[in-house]
Design a protein around this motif. Structure first.
Motif, PDB file in Angstrom:
ATOM      1  N   PHE A  36      64.562  -1.514  18.254  1.00  0.00           N
ATOM      2  CA  PHE A  36      64.909  -1.977  18.315  1.00  0.00           C
ATOM      3  C   PHE A  36      66.935  -1.743  17.556  1.00  0.00           C
ATOM      4  O   PHE A  36      67.592  -1.770  17.832  1.00  0.00           O
ATOM      5  CB  PHE A  36      64.932  -2.782  16.446  1.00  0.00           C
ATOM      6  N   ASN A  62      65.283  -7.062  21.825  1.00  0.00           N
ATOM      7  CA  ASN A  62      66.560  -6.039  20.530  1.00  0.00           C
ATOM      8  C   ASN A  62      67.603  -6.485  21.886  1.00  0.00           C
ATOM      9  O   ASN A  62      68.696  -6.709  21.408  1.00  0.00           O
ATOM     10  CB  ASN A  62      66.488  -5.002  20.300  1.00  0.00           C
ATOM     11  N   SER A 110      64.163  -8.182  14.895  1.00  0.00           N
ATOM     12  CA  SER A 110      64.956  -7.689  16.028  1.00  0.00           C
ATOM     13  C   SER A 110      66.830  -7.681  15.590  1.00  0.00           C
ATOM     14  O   SER A 110      68.204  -7.119  16.262  1.00  0.00           O
ATOM     15  CB  SER A 110      65.298  -7.882  16.791  1.00  0.00           C
TER      16      SER A 110
END
Length: 205
Positions: free
Chosen positions: A11, A45, A121
């Motif tokens: 992420f 993400n 995320s």
């Protein structure tokens, strides 16, 4: 590396990658093979990063209404893509733990692993943007101090959420908890369920 550590690394890498371009129309270079969980996490993400900035753009008080509507429709599609991907990630866990037999006293969790990972995320993006606020040189010290306090809380939240995710996965793996996934039955994008959409279709007919 725990699963939450893998998520946080991917992420963060993706968030940094997005901001090398900082363009909602940019195309990502995904350093993972399609079909892998790493590919899905990176893609997750990226969707979140693009939508974050679309949400910023649409809040411009001077935005042209026509452009605002186009962005709103794009955000709606992004939300659907995000939901689909979360469900895909949950399918990965369902497959991984399909042979685990829950213990007689096993309990269910309030949310599935993938929806907790979804929040992780978003946290990466919150942390990145709060860091940028702390680094600003055109604001007061009060602003910086306020943002630093918020950043500290976000970092603590990431630790807590990461720990909770790893504990949940460990509980599932050892039969202490079991997964039960409900598909997100979103209605507004479905022409057979949204009365505005199916009403419009009936009127045309």
């Amino acid at each position: 590396m725990s699963f939450s550590q893998l998520c946080n690394k991917i992420f963060w890498d993706c968030t940094l990658h997005y901001h090398t371009m900082d363009n909602v129309d940019a195309k990502p270079t995904i350093p993972y093979e399609p079909g892998t969980i790493e590919f899905s996490l990176f893609t997750k993400n990226w969707i979140d990063a693009v939508q974050w900035h679309l949400e910023d753009i649409i809040r411009d008080p001077n935005i042209d209404p026509v452009d605002a509507l186009k962005i709103k429709r794009r955000i709606d599609k992004s939300n659907q893509d995000r939901t689909d991907l979360v469900e895909m990630i949950d399918s990965y866990f369902l497959e991984k733990y399909k042979d685990i037999k829950p213990l007689p006293n096993a309990t269910i969790n309030t949310e599935s692993p993938a929806w907790a990972i979804d929040r992780l995320s978003i946290l990466a993006l919150k942390i990145y943007h709060m860091e940028q606020e702390v680094k600003r040189t055109d604001v007061s010290q009060e602003h910086i101090d306020t943002c630093q306090n918020k950043l500290n809380i976000l970092l603590e939240q990431r630790v807590d959420l990461s720990t909770a995710i790893d504990q949940l996965l460990d509980d599932i793996e050892h039969g202490r908890k079991y997964m039960k996934v409900y598909k997100q039955m979103k209605m507004y994008n479905d022409p057979s369920l949204n009365p505005v959409l199916y009403g419009s279709k009936q009127q045309k007919g």
